[in-house]
Design a protein around this motif. Sequence first.
Motif, PDB file in Angstrom:
ATOM      1  N   ILE A 160       5.102   6.143   0.158  1.00 13.58           N
ATOM      2  CA  ILE A 160       5.423   7.529   0.528  1.00 13.58           C
ATOM      3  C   ILE A 160       5.153   8.459  -0.640  1.00 13.58           C
ATOM      4  CG2 ILE A 160       7.239   9.058   1.366  1.00 13.58           C
ATOM      5  CD1 ILE A 160       8.559   6.711   2.685  1.00 13.58           C
ATOM      6  N   VAL A 161       5.456   7.998  -1.870  1.00 18.78           N
ATOM      7  CA  VAL A 161       5.173   8.802  -3.054  1.00 18.78           C
ATOM      8  C   VAL A 161       3.679   9.110  -3.151  1.00 18.78           C
ATOM      9  CG1 VAL A 161       5.114   8.699  -5.575  1.00 18.78           C
ATOM     10  CG2 VAL A 161       7.188   8.074  -4.360  1.00 18.78           C
ATOM     11  N   LEU A 162       2.846   8.145  -2.757  1.00 20.74           N
ATOM     12  CA  LEU A 162       1.397   8.346  -2.815  1.00 20.74           C
ATOM     13  C   LEU A 162       0.851   9.065  -1.590  1.00 20.74           C
ATOM     14  CD1 LEU A 162       0.356   4.836  -4.203  1.00 20.74           C
ATOM     15  CD2 LEU A 162       0.632   6.981  -5.470  1.00 20.74           C
ATOM     16  N   GLY A 163       1.727   9.409  -0.644  1.00 18.39           N
ATOM     17  CA  GLY A 163       1.299  10.166   0.527  1.00 18.39           C
ATOM     18  C   GLY A 163       0.993   9.325   1.727  1.00 18.39           C
ATOM     19  N   GLY A 164       1.403   8.046   1.738  1.00 15.60           N
ATOM     20  CA  GLY A 164       1.118   7.176   2.861  1.00 15.60           C
ATOM     21  C   GLY A 164       2.360   6.770   3.613  1.00 15.60           C
ATOM     22  N   THR A 165       2.258   5.642   4.334  1.00 14.52           N
ATOM     23  CA  THR A 165       3.359   5.121   5.135  1.00 14.52           C
ATOM     24  C   THR A 165       3.601   3.666   4.749  1.00 14.52           C
ATOM     25  OG1 THR A 165       2.744   6.569   6.957  1.00 14.52           O
ATOM     26  CG2 THR A 165       4.202   4.712   7.480  1.00 14.52           C
ATOM     27  N   PRO A 166       4.843   3.263   4.494  1.00 12.43           N
ATOM     28  CA  PRO A 166       5.105   1.873   4.073  1.00 12.43           C
ATOM     29  C   PRO A 166       4.959   0.898   5.219  1.00 12.43           C
ATOM     30  CG  PRO A 166       7.160   3.060   4.288  1.00 12.43           C
ATOM     31  CD  PRO A 166       6.063   4.079   4.494  1.00 12.43           C
ATOM     32  N   SER A 168       6.049  -3.151   6.781  1.00 14.27           N
ATOM     33  CA  SER A 168       7.336  -3.742   7.141  1.00 14.27           C
ATOM     34  C   SER A 168       7.845  -4.749   6.106  1.00 14.27           C
ATOM     35  CB  SER A 168       7.238  -4.431   8.500  1.00 14.27           C
ATOM     36  OG  SER A 168       6.222  -5.447   8.460  1.00 14.27           O
ATOM     37  N   SER A 169       6.981  -5.269   5.244  1.00 15.71           N
ATOM     38  CA  SER A 169       7.411  -6.279   4.284  1.00 15.71           C
ATOM     39  C   SER A 169       6.825  -5.981   2.916  1.00 15.71           C
ATOM     40  CB  SER A 169       6.983  -7.686   4.736  1.00 15.71           C
ATOM     41  OG  SER A 169       5.566  -7.815   4.697  1.00 15.71           O
ATOM     42  N   VAL A 170       7.379  -6.624   1.897  1.00 17.27           N
ATOM     43  CA  VAL A 170       6.922  -6.399   0.538  1.00 17.27           C
ATOM     44  C   VAL A 170       5.492  -6.892   0.369  1.00 17.27           C
ATOM     45  CG1 VAL A 170       7.362  -6.918  -1.886  1.00 17.27           C
ATOM     46  CG2 VAL A 170       9.271  -6.548  -0.334  1.00 17.27           C
ATOM     47  N   LEU A 171       5.185  -8.060   0.901  1.00 16.69           N
ATOM     48  CA  LEU A 171       3.847  -8.613   0.754  1.00 16.69           C
ATOM     49  C   LEU A 171       2.808  -7.719   1.429  1.00 16.69           C
ATOM     50  CD1 LEU A 171       4.592 -12.421   1.302  1.00 16.69           C
ATOM     51  CD2 LEU A 171       4.371 -11.162  -0.854  1.00 16.69           C
ATOM     52  N   ASP A 172       3.138  -7.198   2.611  1.00 16.16           N
ATOM     53  CA  ASP A 172       2.222  -6.277   3.282  1.00 16.16           C
ATOM     54  C   ASP A 172       2.026  -4.998   2.479  1.00 16.16           C
ATOM     55  OD1 ASP A 172       1.919  -8.107   5.312  1.00 16.16           O
ATOM     56  OD2 ASP A 172       3.449  -7.179   6.597  1.00 16.16           O
ATOM     57  N   ASN A 173       3.115  -4.502   1.876  1.00 16.19           N
ATOM     58  CA  ASN A 173       3.018  -3.297   1.055  1.00 16.19           C
ATOM     59  C   ASN A 173       2.155  -3.531  -0.174  1.00 16.19           C
ATOM     60  OD1 ASN A 173       4.541  -1.377   2.545  1.00 16.19           O
ATOM     61  ND2 ASN A 173       6.445  -2.358   1.868  1.00 16.19           N
ATOM     62  N   LEU A 174       2.286  -4.703  -0.782  1.00 17.51           N
ATOM     63  CA  LEU A 174       1.468  -5.004  -1.960  1.00 17.51           C
ATOM     64  C   LEU A 174      -0.004  -5.138  -1.592  1.00 17.51           C
ATOM     65  CD1 LEU A 174       3.762  -7.557  -3.834  1.00 17.51           C
ATOM     66  CD2 LEU A 174       3.316  -5.172  -4.441  1.00 17.51           C
ATOM     67  N   ALA A 176      -1.484  -3.642   0.889  1.00 16.91           N
ATOM     68  CA  ALA A 176      -2.006  -2.332   1.287  1.00 16.91           C
ATOM     69  C   ALA A 176      -2.042  -1.333   0.145  1.00 16.91           C
ATOM     70  CB  ALA A 176      -1.165  -1.772   2.436  1.00 16.91           C
ATOM     71  N   LEU A 177      -1.524  -1.700  -1.004  1.00 21.05           N
ATOM     72  CA  LEU A 177      -1.431  -0.743  -2.111  1.00 21.05           C
ATOM     73  C   LEU A 177      -2.814  -0.306  -2.625  1.00 21.05           C
ATOM     74  CD1 LEU A 177       0.573   0.802  -3.808  1.00 21.05           C
ATOM     75  CD2 LEU A 177       0.652  -1.113  -5.411  1.00 21.05           C
ATOM     76  N   PRO A 178      -3.807  -1.197  -2.818  1.00 20.79           N
ATOM     77  CA  PRO A 178      -5.122  -0.721  -3.283  1.00 20.79           C
ATOM     78  C   PRO A 178      -5.741   0.317  -2.349  1.00 20.79           C
ATOM     79  CG  PRO A 178      -4.957  -3.094  -3.540  1.00 20.79           C
ATOM     80  CD  PRO A 178      -3.773  -2.674  -2.742  1.00 20.79           C
ATOM     81  N   ALA A 179      -5.643   0.080  -1.052  1.00 22.49           N
ATOM     82  CA  ALA A 179      -6.202   1.055  -0.113  1.00 22.49           C
ATOM     83  C   ALA A 179      -5.455   2.375  -0.174  1.00 22.49           C
ATOM     84  CB  ALA A 179      -6.169   0.493   1.313  1.00 22.49           C
ATOM     85  N   GLN A 180      -4.140   2.310  -0.384  1.00 22.53           N
ATOM     86  CA  GLN A 180      -3.356   3.538  -0.480  1.00 22.53           C
ATOM     87  C   GLN A 180      -3.716   4.322  -1.732  1.00 22.53           C
ATOM     88  OE1 GLN A 180      -0.989   4.772   1.857  1.00 22.53           O
ATOM     89  NE2 GLN A 180      -1.424   6.533   0.551  1.00 22.53           N
ATOM     90  N   LEU A 181      -3.976   3.631  -2.830  1.00 21.17           N
ATOM     91  CA  LEU A 181      -4.388   4.308  -4.055  1.00 21.17           C
ATOM     92  C   LEU A 181      -5.741   5.001  -3.870  1.00 21.17           C
ATOM     93  CD1 LEU A 181      -3.358   1.648  -6.736  1.00 21.17           C
ATOM     94  CD2 LEU A 181      -2.289   3.880  -6.328  1.00 21.17           C
TER      95      LEU A 181
END
Length: 955
Positions: A160-166, A168-174, A176-181
């Motif tokens: 959310i800080v980067l302007g996206g949407t989290p 459901s899990s930590v592994l999924d968030n990790l 998806a982080l490169p694409a969000q950046l």
Amino acid sequence: MSACVPTRTAHPTHTERVHQSHSPPPAPRRRPRIASADVSAAIAVFLIALPLSLGIALATGAPLQAGLVAAAVGGIVAGRVGGSPLQVSGPAAGLTVVTADLIHRYGWRTTCAITVLAGLAQLGLGCLRVARTALAVSPAIVHGMLAGIGITIAVAQLHIVLGGTPQSSVLDNLRALPAQLARLQPAAVAVSLLTLTLLLLWPRIPGRAGRLLHKVPAALVAVTGATAVASLSALTLPKVDLPSWSSHALAGLPEGPVLGLAAAVLTTTMVCSVQSLLGAVAVDKLIAARPGPPGSRAARVGRSDLDRELLGQGAANIVSGALGGLPVAGVAVRSSANVRAGAVSRNSTMLHGVLVVAAALLMVPILDLIPLASLAALVMAVGIQMVSLHHIRTVTRHREVLVYAVTTLGVVSLGVLEGVTIGVAVAVAVALHRLTRTRITHHEKEGVHHVHVRGQLTFLAVPRLSRALHLVPHHTHAVVELDGSFMDHAAYEALQDWQKAHTAQGGTAELTGRRPRTGLDPASEVGTGAGDSAEAEGNLWTVPPVLGPALAGDAPIADCRCRPWTPWRNHQCQVPQAATATSRPPKTAAPANRTDMTNPTDTADPAQTSGTSGTSGTSGTKSTRIVRSTADSTESGPATAATLVPAAGPAGPADLADATATVTPAEAPPASEGRGPAQRKETPENAASTSSTASTASTASTATNEHAGSATPRVEAARALEPSGHQLVRGISAFQRNTAPLVRGELARLAREGQRPTQLFLTCADSRLVTSMITSSGPGDLFVVRNVGNLVPPPGEESGDDSVAAAIEYAVDVLEVRSVTVCGHSGCGAMQALLSAESGEARTPLRRWLRHGLPSLERSADDGRPRARLAGRAPADEVEQLCLTNVVQQLEHLRAHESVARALRNGALELHGLYFHVGEAQTYLLTEATGDAEDGGDSGDGGVFAHVGMVNVSP
């Protein structure tokens, strides 16, 4: 002035209103009053709770109103019903992961129903009074669980800080982080960075302006600043959108698999309960550490009732879930802010809930301006703070980092319930490993074979123990050191069989260590002294450990089997007659002005106290070696100087206290502790013979021991049998062996951080006054100054002594202590010397020092001034009266010092007076005066010392 009266009067006087028989007395009308401190604390907590509640609701994916509902219900319901008056409840970050998972699986209405069921479960646990069992969970598991939740929150809110949407899990968030950046939103990042910058820098503003600005919470400043910048710059950002309360969703019937719902209720109940109960305990610690006079309203806040707190949390969760709110638990950030803001009752918690309700109804247009990125940055910072470096250092120091790491990884990768379950299993496995792990080593040193057993000695270790014992050759001396607290029957038989076999083959075996008596030690077959009776009471076996090879002909310097600190456990050490036969004679000559005891039953037999070289001691195979440095002394001359060469063994304060004629409970005098016919008259010269300096920090001085003349023959024999230097070495040896490993970590921390004591404790050098014991304090707590008579010389060049003044200045100006305590005690030898002083006496160092006590003597003799006294009874004698008065007088001297007076004017220092009755083991606190005394006529500066047990600490 320091004089004062108790808070309660024995015979209160008041005017009674007389009513006619046919008209009942009117009921008193009580207006609810809210202290100003509670109002200010409620505002401070409200300003913190408002943005955090919205941020946590955003992090869970729940409606934003749900966070406000939970904050209001937690403040009002849990604040009113709960058992921790100052703990603030509401939506907690520790529940974010659990609630988000429930919403994702079952939907919002079912999540509310699960919250209600969790509240009912908490009510049941509270009725069963099992709250204390929650504290049995390993802190490593709790901290690991919170760290895993914090990592999960931080990773999710980073999107959310980067302007996206989290996800459901930590592994999924990790993942998806490169694409969000790659597709970050500059506006959201800018607002988030501004929020984090204000959040970090606001508490660090220096100077007077910083102290004023710190009253405004950093969280409120960060969100307000980010909102203002976003509004003024017209940034296009997702913002808070609070729908109408008429469309707010309430709880519905739970829908889903029964086992899944039961697991969800169990998880919610566990996390809410553990976090709330641990928070209540932490709040109690914050309240206890809060500065304030003992009788103030802030100090009367009662300790938490954990079972009632569980009931309050259950009621709050039922109401919050039914009204469509998030789960409720105790919140550490808000609770600590409530305590530090000066709250004195549960009114502050309830008032903060009322303010949240008002904000939810009246401030919706303002709340709708807050950017979601700012709230996400705030919650992300809270999640990062949940991974505490202090907790990591603590679990590492206690060797529980494995449990912490496994729990954290389990929560992050699998979930809260699964991670905690894995953490509990690992903690149990580690505990079993420690219980069954035993290290057995063997080495030879100077012909002596040492077998060291570390850990619990059970049947699992018998094979390794047997292998180590069989490495000891025949016809040699062996020392087996048992460093553990438990030995089962198999290990006992193995040791006993080896000992008998080794002895039969011409060898010798010595068993040392800390364990209950097992019959393995050779001395157990010979009943000497008090050793057998002491062991019969369950004391630990204390055959002195051999610190080096014993010399031929040497013997233990005393057949004393007392462990360190046994004076506080009915010390009854006795020296056998055979041992006293080897002792040197005590001094028989006395100063001309000294009156000694003449009771023949308390006089040692000269035949038993004569010093003869080469006589045998308590053992038939060893002897005490006495090396004389002068010729035999005459009866009236000084005692012959002799050196005993002992085998070193454990000793400690027990030995030192016993060697200075400490009276055992069996021979303690009456409570008056007066100078009766069986006690000597203490004079300045007599006291001077036992004190080498007037102002000292020593804890072993005997200058003020009023019972020194009533020493029994065993004490005189113990004095003569063992020089104090050997006792000191034995005590140090026991400290290095038993205590140093336990306190080394804490002392290392103090060595790194420096001393930061909160109190200056000025007391007498009497050996019976153990400051750490009567104050339950430890290293780094007290800055202690001890001298003969607990005297505080008035400031000025004429005083001739600056040591006490220097200590006061250093403690107040450099260490910035918050309180200074002057502590006197019963039977003070310095006060006896003042009373028995005669004109024309020699100006000895002690006499010159005691002139600082003359104002106390004059004050006590002045019949025109109210006298200090004990609550409930009059002083026992003239000595006790002077001891009480001296505390009051020395407090007046203390106020005359410039550093103390300045700190008192600024409100940064408190002064306290204590009186410790040695015979009663009771401390009395000098209470503050209100002008009227309970006995009538005494007012002003007399001073009443109240029984500490009578101080009201309840709300």
